[in-house]
Design an enzyme around this catalytic site. Structure first.
Site, short mmCIF file in Angstrom:
data_model
loop_
_atom_site.label_atom_id
_atom_site.label_comp_id
_atom_site.label_asym_id
_atom_site.label_seq_id
_atom_site.Cartn_x
_atom_site.Cartn_y
_atom_site.Cartn_z
N GLU A 126 -6.44 2.69 -12.37
CA GLU A 126 -6.83 3.15 -11.04
C GLU A 126 -6.67 4.66 -11.02
O GLU A 126 -5.59 5.18 -11.32
CB GLU A 126 -5.92 2.55 -9.97
CG GLU A 126 -6.11 1.07 -9.78
CD GLU A 126 -5.21 0.51 -8.68
OE1 GLU A 126 -5.45 -0.62 -8.26
OE2 GLU A 126 -4.26 1.20 -8.25
N ASP A 183 0.38 6.68 1.25
CA ASP A 183 1.12 6.94 0.02
C ASP A 183 2.47 7.56 0.30
O ASP A 183 2.64 8.27 1.29
CB ASP A 183 0.32 7.90 -0.87
CG ASP A 183 -0.80 7.19 -1.59
OD1 ASP A 183 -0.49 6.35 -2.47
OD2 ASP A 183 -1.97 7.46 -1.28
N TYR A 231 -5.66 -6.71 -4.53
CA TYR A 231 -4.44 -5.94 -4.73
C TYR A 231 -3.46 -6.36 -3.64
O TYR A 231 -3.65 -6.04 -2.47
CB TYR A 231 -4.80 -4.45 -4.61
CG TYR A 231 -3.70 -3.47 -4.94
CD1 TYR A 231 -2.39 -3.87 -5.16
CD2 TYR A 231 -3.99 -2.12 -5.05
CE1 TYR A 231 -1.40 -2.95 -5.47
CE2 TYR A 231 -3.01 -1.18 -5.36
CZ TYR A 231 -1.72 -1.61 -5.56
OH TYR A 231 -0.75 -0.70 -5.85
#
Lengths: 408, 270
Positions: free
Chosen positions: B53, B64, B178
């Site tokens: 990725e 994040d 995911y």
């Protein structure tokens, strides 16, 4: 007692938070459940007479609503044109309109059973309002604030600490409001089961733009009633500053169906409309997605968010609330900007002419009134939103105007 | 691109035939610079990673943690642009056929032109895309951001996703799902979160594509534990941290290879 429900509930946005092509829920999956839960609970609360009654009671007894609509006679005479009324949100508890929303969301947090509150703040007014309602309800409170803003708003940092809040400095990027929102979102993603995020402007993912607007509509609802009582007619022009856009949407919204009422939102022109020198999204901005919403924002050709600048921390933000973007497209509200210098000049003029020291944010609206009122007829009426008082800005203004460093 | 020729699909078909779990590595494209990202990806491939990725850097990566945020900052300061990242992928494809997923936020893609980006990224050699702040609802409500068939659209599912939502998202999944094993932002954790096996089973009841688990895995023990409960393991921040620390060192690729190899071995031993 004031009532936020005097007019029918607004129909925009749609159920997923879209104002035409703007708004929406552009958030990571980790936040979706919390936002959907919040939407559902807010939907119940806004239709619940008991919730509205409790909110209105506290707005009256604790916050100090309704606020006066004040005819600025001396200043009107000096400007020599339209009669200028000021909606005195600066007289509210904690010194700005922000507490209307902080209180509403605190009552929602009670319904959600969440006892930990987080918030971002730029000028510190939303942080102070949030810390205040957290003290009032016994919530744990964490405020995220850019390090640069903490320096220019040291007084508000101290106030938040007195109120029992923990103020966390954000050092990333430009260390102002946008970075504080990022950090608050990160906290929320991590602690979403126990924590409510009191977002402070009409920004971010649905339901925030709608909810924050609804909690501030009381400004316009009162102003409309007050001007009809006083002048027996509606105003010709409404003026408010626009950072994220909460005080302006609160004033404008209840007048949107009144065709003859023009509206002007005033963005931060900073040092002029040059890259990284301003925060006027309708001047050189572009369509994009930031922090949960699709709207106009300041970004480079690669979609990276640009630095912004304004003398007022509360307007120093790269995106505008999605409903403003929609109203701009509709042509219903016009948007202009005032520079740092114009705002500082207005700050001094209102202080001297009316004995009212405005917040630097509100000074942007005052700067536009100063320009436009003399061009209007004497029987015309302007209502400007005095969204906050300038006490928090005294140290910064003293430095910029007198060249003096104040010591506390 | 038809299902049979997408590198992600091909790789998972191979893994399934071998009875092996996938090792997915994440790094920020352009950190320490675009040229060295090619070396970093090749090192990951040598270490045995199945899929990489690549983070297309964004100035405001709110999903994040600080490790990935700093990496995006470094990449942007080193001059990474959207076009530059695509050019880097094109160069990488001269040396490697490892499946590549672009991991990013909507604004850079939106600004480039959503459809144009898909087209150019696929042409450069990317196989999939994960846009962190683009939930499936918005993709269907905004005509200008309709998914195209050129890239696999990787969907993300969180521990807080309600059952009905898990089924809806899993039903739309392409390439792989995911699953974020922890509440929170990306970043290394010391313990593996609970409930993973149950959640993976629930996701698998709604989709045929493999389910990979990530967010917070940094040791071979954790990797093995998670691999035992899923079709693959995603390791990101731990590698990004290493790039951050040794970005200026000539032996960066060797360090990455040495760090990732035991993680891959732990996953492959399951």
């Amino acid at each position: 007692m004031s009532s936020a429900t005097a007019l029918p509930l607004p129909t925009m946005p749609d159920q997923h938070g879209h104002f035409g092509r703007y708004g929406g829920m552009f958030v990571p999956e980790t936040l979706m459940a919390a936002l959907n839960e919040l939407s559902a609970e807010y939907d119940k609360a806004r239709k619940d007479p008991a919730f509205q009654a409790e909110l209105n009671r506290l707005l009256h007894e604790y916050v100090g609503r309704p606020t006066p609509l004040y005819l600025a006679e001396r200043w009107t005479e000096k400007l020599g044109g339209a009669r200028v009324y000021l909606k005195r949100e600066d007289l509210l508890h904690t010194g700005a309109h922000k507490i209307n929303n902080a209180l509403g969301q605190a009552l929602l947090a009670l319904r959600l059973g969440k006892k930990r509150i987080i918030a971002e703040t730029g000028a510190g007014q939303h942080g102070v309002a949030t810390a205040t309602v957290c003290a009032r309800f016994g919530f744990e409170c964490v405020i995220y604030m850019g390090k640069v803003d903490m320096e220019r708003q040291a007084l508000n940092v101290a106030r938040m600490r007195f109120l029992g809040a923990e103020v966390r400095a954000v050092t990333a990027g430009q260390a102002t409001l946008k970075e504080a929102v990022n950090e608050a979102m990160r906290d929320w993603v991590t602690n979403v089961r126990t924590t409510h995020y009191i977002l402070g402007s009409a920004l971010g993912s649905h339901p925030f733009p709608m909810m924050v607007r609804d909690f501030h509509r009381v400004i316009g609802v009162e102003a409309r009633r007050q001007i009809l009582e006083r002048e027996e007619r509606l105003p010709d022009l409404l003026v408010a500053c626009v950072g994220g856009g909460s005080n302006s949407i609160g004033l404008f919204h209840p007048f949107l169906n009144d065709e003859g009422v023009k509206m002007m939102g005033v963005e931060a022109g900073g040092e002029g409309i040059l890259p990284e020198k301003h925060a006027a999204r309708f001047q050189g901005g572009r369509l994009g997605v930031l922090q949960g919403t699709k709207t106009w924002l300041l970004a480079n050709e690669d979609g990276q968010i640009e630095l912004t600048h304004s003398v007022s921390a509360g307007l120093d933000y790269a995106a505008i609330g999605p409903e403003h973007a929609w109203l701009h497209d509709q042509g219903r509200v016009e948007y202009t900007f005032a520079t740092d210098d114009e705002a500082l000049d207005a700050f001094q003029e209102l202080s001297r002419e009316e004995g009212i020291i405005p917040a630097l944010e509100s000074s942007h609206a005052i700067a536009y009134v100063k320009k436009i009122a003399p061009t209007m007829a004497k029987d015309q009426i302007i209502i400007a939103n005095l969204s906050g008082r300038g006490d928090k800005d005294v140290a910064q203004a003293a430095r910029m105007i007198f060249g003096e460093e104040l010591k506390f | 691109m038809s299902p049979s020729t997408n590198r992600i699909d091909t790789r998972f078909a191979q893994l399934q035939a071998e009875g092996k779990r996938a090792f997915v590595a994440y790094v920020a494209a352009g950190d320490p610079d675009l040229e060295r990202t090619v070396d970093v990806v090749l090192a990951l491939e040598r270490a045995g990673a199945d899929i990489v990725e690549l983070g297309l850097p964004f100035s405001d990566p709110l999903a994040d943690g600080v490790v990935n945020q700093l990496a995006a900052d470094r990449a942007l300061r080193a001059g990474a642009t959207t076009a530059g990242v695509l050019e880097m992928i094109r160069k990488l494809r001269e040396q490697s056929q490892i499946p590549l997923v672009l991991f990013t936020y909507l604004n850079p893609v939106y600004t480039y032109g959503y459809e144009q980006f898909h087209h150019d990224a696929a042409a450069a050699g990317a196989d999939g895309i994960l846009v962190l702040d683009l939930p499936p609802e918005e993709a269907s409500e905004n005509p200008e951001i309709r998914p195209t068939a050129e890239l696999r659209h990787i969907q993300l599912i969180a521990p807080t996703s309600p059952v009905e939502r898990i089924k809806t998202i899993a039903g739309l999944a392409e390439g792989f799902v995911y699953y974020v094993s922890r509440e929170g932002v990306t970043g290394a954790q010391t313990e593996v979160a609970g409930g993973i096996a149950e959640q993976v089973a629930l996701i698998k009841s709604a989709t045929k594509v493999p389910v990979c688990v990530g967010f917070g895995i940094s040791s071979p023990e954790q990797a093995a534990a998670v691999a035992g409960m899923s079709d693959g393991v995603v390791v990101g921040s731990a590698i990004v941290k290493l790039v951050g620390k040794h970005g200026a060192d000539a032996d960066l690729p060797h360090r990455i290879e040495a760090f990732v190899k035991p993680l891959v071995q732990a996953v492959k031993a399951v």
